[in-house]
Design a protein around this motif. Structure first.
Motif, mmCIF file in Angstrom:
data_model
loop_
_atom_site.group_PDB
_atom_site.id
_atom_site.type_symbol
_atom_site.label_atom_id
_atom_site.label_comp_id
_atom_site.label_asym_id
_atom_site.label_seq_id
_atom_site.Cartn_x
_atom_site.Cartn_y
_atom_site.Cartn_z
ATOM 1 N N ASN A 1 1.442 -45.521 5.424
ATOM 2 C CA ASN A 1 0.558 -45.625 6.574
ATOM 3 C C ASN A 1 1.614 -46.496 7.529
ATOM 4 O O ASN A 1 0.754 -46.757 9.088
ATOM 5 C CB ASN A 1 -1.189 -44.945 6.886
ATOM 6 C CG ASN A 1 -1.427 -46.130 6.663
ATOM 7 O OD1 ASN A 1 -1.591 -46.711 5.451
ATOM 8 N ND2 ASN A 1 -2.298 -47.087 7.677
ATOM 9 N N THR A 2 2.341 -47.760 6.749
ATOM 10 C CA THR A 2 2.432 -48.623 7.512
ATOM 11 C C THR A 2 3.842 -49.334 6.909
ATOM 12 O O THR A 2 3.669 -49.580 5.878
ATOM 13 C CB THR A 2 1.166 -49.499 7.381
ATOM 14 O OG1 THR A 2 2.243 -51.129 8.503
ATOM 15 C CG2 THR A 2 0.693 -50.030 6.237
ATOM 16 N N ASP B 1 3.538 -43.985 9.873
ATOM 17 C CA ASP B 1 2.306 -44.790 10.487
ATOM 18 C C ASP B 1 1.931 -44.546 11.649
ATOM 19 O O ASP B 1 2.177 -43.879 12.666
ATOM 20 C CB ASP B 1 4.120 -45.770 11.893
ATOM 21 C CG ASP B 1 3.073 -47.126 12.042
ATOM 22 O OD1 ASP B 1 3.579 -48.243 12.134
ATOM 23 O OD2 ASP B 1 1.838 -46.998 12.789
ATOM 24 N N HIS B 2 0.480 -44.433 11.290
ATOM 25 C CA HIS B 2 -0.354 -43.982 12.002
ATOM 26 C C HIS B 2 -0.989 -44.248 13.094
ATOM 27 O O HIS B 2 -0.656 -43.598 14.225
ATOM 28 C CB HIS B 2 -1.861 -43.533 10.924
ATOM 29 C CG HIS B 2 -2.656 -45.536 11.225
ATOM 30 N ND1 HIS B 2 -2.130 -46.389 10.661
ATOM 31 C CD2 HIS B 2 -2.962 -45.920 12.278
ATOM 32 C CE1 HIS B 2 -2.567 -47.392 10.744
ATOM 33 N NE2 HIS B 2 -3.123 -47.735 11.738
ATOM 34 N N ARG B 3 0.365 -45.252 13.823
ATOM 35 C CA ARG B 3 -0.349 -45.853 15.273
ATOM 36 C C ARG B 3 0.575 -45.074 16.249
ATOM 37 O O ARG B 3 0.802 -45.000 17.310
ATOM 38 C CB ARG B 3 0.087 -47.584 15.118
ATOM 39 C CG ARG B 3 -0.591 -48.172 14.489
ATOM 40 C CD ARG B 3 -0.891 -49.610 14.215
ATOM 41 N NE ARG B 3 0.626 -50.188 13.181
ATOM 42 C CZ ARG B 3 1.111 -50.970 12.251
ATOM 43 N NH1 ARG B 3 0.380 -51.512 12.471
ATOM 44 N NH2 ARG B 3 2.095 -50.705 11.441
ATOM 45 N N LYS B 4 1.705 -44.440 15.461
ATOM 46 C CA LYS B 4 2.978 -43.498 15.779
ATOM 47 C C LYS B 4 1.966 -42.045 16.328
ATOM 48 O O LYS B 4 2.586 -41.469 17.248
ATOM 49 C CB LYS B 4 3.825 -43.606 15.714
ATOM 50 C CG LYS B 4 4.888 -45.549 15.224
ATOM 51 C CD LYS B 4 6.267 -44.873 14.696
ATOM 52 C CE LYS B 4 6.636 -46.368 14.324
ATOM 53 N NZ LYS B 4 8.119 -45.913 13.833
ATOM 54 N N TYR B 5 1.303 -42.096 16.193
ATOM 55 C CA TYR B 5 0.943 -40.406 15.926
ATOM 56 C C TYR B 5 -1.248 -40.625 17.310
ATOM 57 O O TYR B 5 -1.650 -42.149 17.176
ATOM 58 C CB TYR B 5 0.343 -39.606 15.059
ATOM 59 C CG TYR B 5 1.355 -39.944 14.769
ATOM 60 C CD1 TYR B 5 1.931 -41.015 13.743
ATOM 61 C CD2 TYR B 5 2.499 -38.449 15.325
ATOM 62 C CE1 TYR B 5 3.556 -40.624 12.833
ATOM 63 C CE2 TYR B 5 3.290 -38.537 13.801
ATOM 64 C CZ TYR B 5 4.027 -39.521 13.206
ATOM 65 O OH TYR B 5 5.373 -39.255 12.668
ATOM 66 N N SER B 6 -1.406 -39.834 18.738
ATOM 67 C CA SER B 6 -2.212 -39.686 19.186
ATOM 68 C C SER B 6 -3.509 -38.847 18.443
ATOM 69 O O SER B 6 -4.684 -40.226 19.215
ATOM 70 C CB SER B 6 -1.800 -38.819 20.169
ATOM 71 O OG SER B 6 -1.512 -37.636 19.834
ATOM 72 N N ARG C 1 -6.441 -45.349 5.273
ATOM 73 C CA ARG C 1 -6.872 -43.965 6.382
ATOM 74 C C ARG C 1 -7.915 -42.849 6.458
ATOM 75 O O ARG C 1 -7.837 -42.736 5.118
ATOM 76 C CB ARG C 1 -5.494 -43.564 6.807
ATOM 77 C CG ARG C 1 -4.277 -44.238 7.296
ATOM 78 C CD ARG C 1 -5.117 -45.251 8.165
ATOM 79 N NE ARG C 1 -4.972 -44.475 9.625
ATOM 80 C CZ ARG C 1 -6.145 -44.874 10.699
ATOM 81 N NH1 ARG C 1 -6.296 -46.268 11.096
ATOM 82 N NH2 ARG C 1 -5.720 -44.902 12.182
ATOM 83 N N ARG D 1 -5.367 -37.748 14.457
ATOM 84 C CA ARG D 1 -5.470 -37.694 13.377
ATOM 85 C C ARG D 1 -4.321 -36.071 12.844
ATOM 86 O O ARG D 1 -3.831 -36.383 12.278
ATOM 87 C CB ARG D 1 -6.732 -37.699 12.593
ATOM 88 C CG ARG D 1 -7.468 -38.647 12.661
ATOM 89 C CD ARG D 1 -8.540 -38.867 12.032
ATOM 90 N NE ARG D 1 -9.585 -40.118 12.313
ATOM 91 C CZ ARG D 1 -9.810 -41.332 11.215
ATOM 92 N NH1 ARG D 1 -8.904 -41.306 10.435
ATOM 93 N NH2 ARG D 1 -10.243 -42.166 11.868
ATOM 94 N N SER E 1 -1.695 -47.603 1.769
ATOM 95 C CA SER E 1 -1.312 -48.738 2.977
ATOM 96 C C SER E 1 -0.800 -50.633 2.417
ATOM 97 O O SER E 1 -0.932 -51.304 3.582
ATOM 98 C CB SER E 1 -2.786 -49.087 3.594
ATOM 99 O OG SER E 1 -3.428 -47.355 3.590
#
Ligand code: GRF
Length: 189
Positions: free
Chosen positions: A37-38, A58-63, A91, A65, A9
């Motif tokens: 993840n970024t 990128d975890h922020r692009k997924y609603s 994460r 887990r 990360s």
């Protein structure tokens, strides 16, 4: 040869120590993927400089887990690693994902587990007045920072230590412990 994927990360200093140990032949395995993840994980450039394939999910692009991990799983199906090493990966993975990789996923955690699971491990050791701190490498299970311990290194806490100075001294030991543990671990496969 055993195929290793490394998840990061941040700066990826632990990833670098693993990749260097594999590329030097110290570990009988090959780094097939570094996944972050970024996109701004500093370790990505270090992996690319070593000729290791990189991917970003990128975890922020997924609603949720589950969808984040589904994309990771899709990418892993392209690289087909035998072992995953979490190295500064920030994460939390679901029980479904950890179950799929149980026995083949390792993590490095900057404390002498089972003490200080979770975050801010060095400050917590200082606040408790511990004489020692350290680092653990363990197999990943559904419960955070809780799986079977594969190796540990101890570091003395000095009177003038701050969380930052202690972290820096532990990090030096991390860079020795993780390659040592992975070298022995791949021999068991
Ligand atoms: C290290 O302290 C590691 O123990 C923790 O994340 C920190 C940064 O690791 N998991 P790296 O430099 O990104 O490998």
């Amino acid at each position: 040869m055993t195929r290793i994927a490394i998840f990061i990360s941040g700066g990826g200093s632990n990833m670098v120590s693993l990749v260097d140990a594999m590329q030097s032949g110290e570990i009988d395995a090959e780094p097939v993927l570094v996944l972050a993840n970024t996109a701004d994980a500093g370790g990505l450039v270090k992996a690319q400089a070593r000729g290791v394939a990189t991917e970003v999910v990128d975890h922020r692009k997924y609603s949720d887990r589950a969808s984040f991990e589904a994309e990771i799983t899709r990418i892993l199906s392209e690289y087909v690693p035998d072992v995953i090493c979490l190295a500064g990966f920030m994460r939390v993975l679901t029980g479904e994902f950890t179950a799929k990789w149980e026995g083949r996923m390792l993590n490095i955690h900057p404390s002498l587990l089972p003490n200080y699971k979770g975050l801010n491990t060095h400050q917590r050791a200082l606040d408790a007045g511990d004489a020692e701190a350290g680092v653990s490498v363990h197999l990943v299970t559904a419960e955070l920072d809780d799986g079977p311990i594969l190796g540990q290194r101890r570091v003395p806490v000095l009177p003038e230590d701050t969380a930052e100075s202690l972290a820096a001294r532990v990090l030096i030991e991390e860079h020795k412990l993780y390659p040592d543990v992975l070298r022995d671990f791949v021999k068991t496969l």
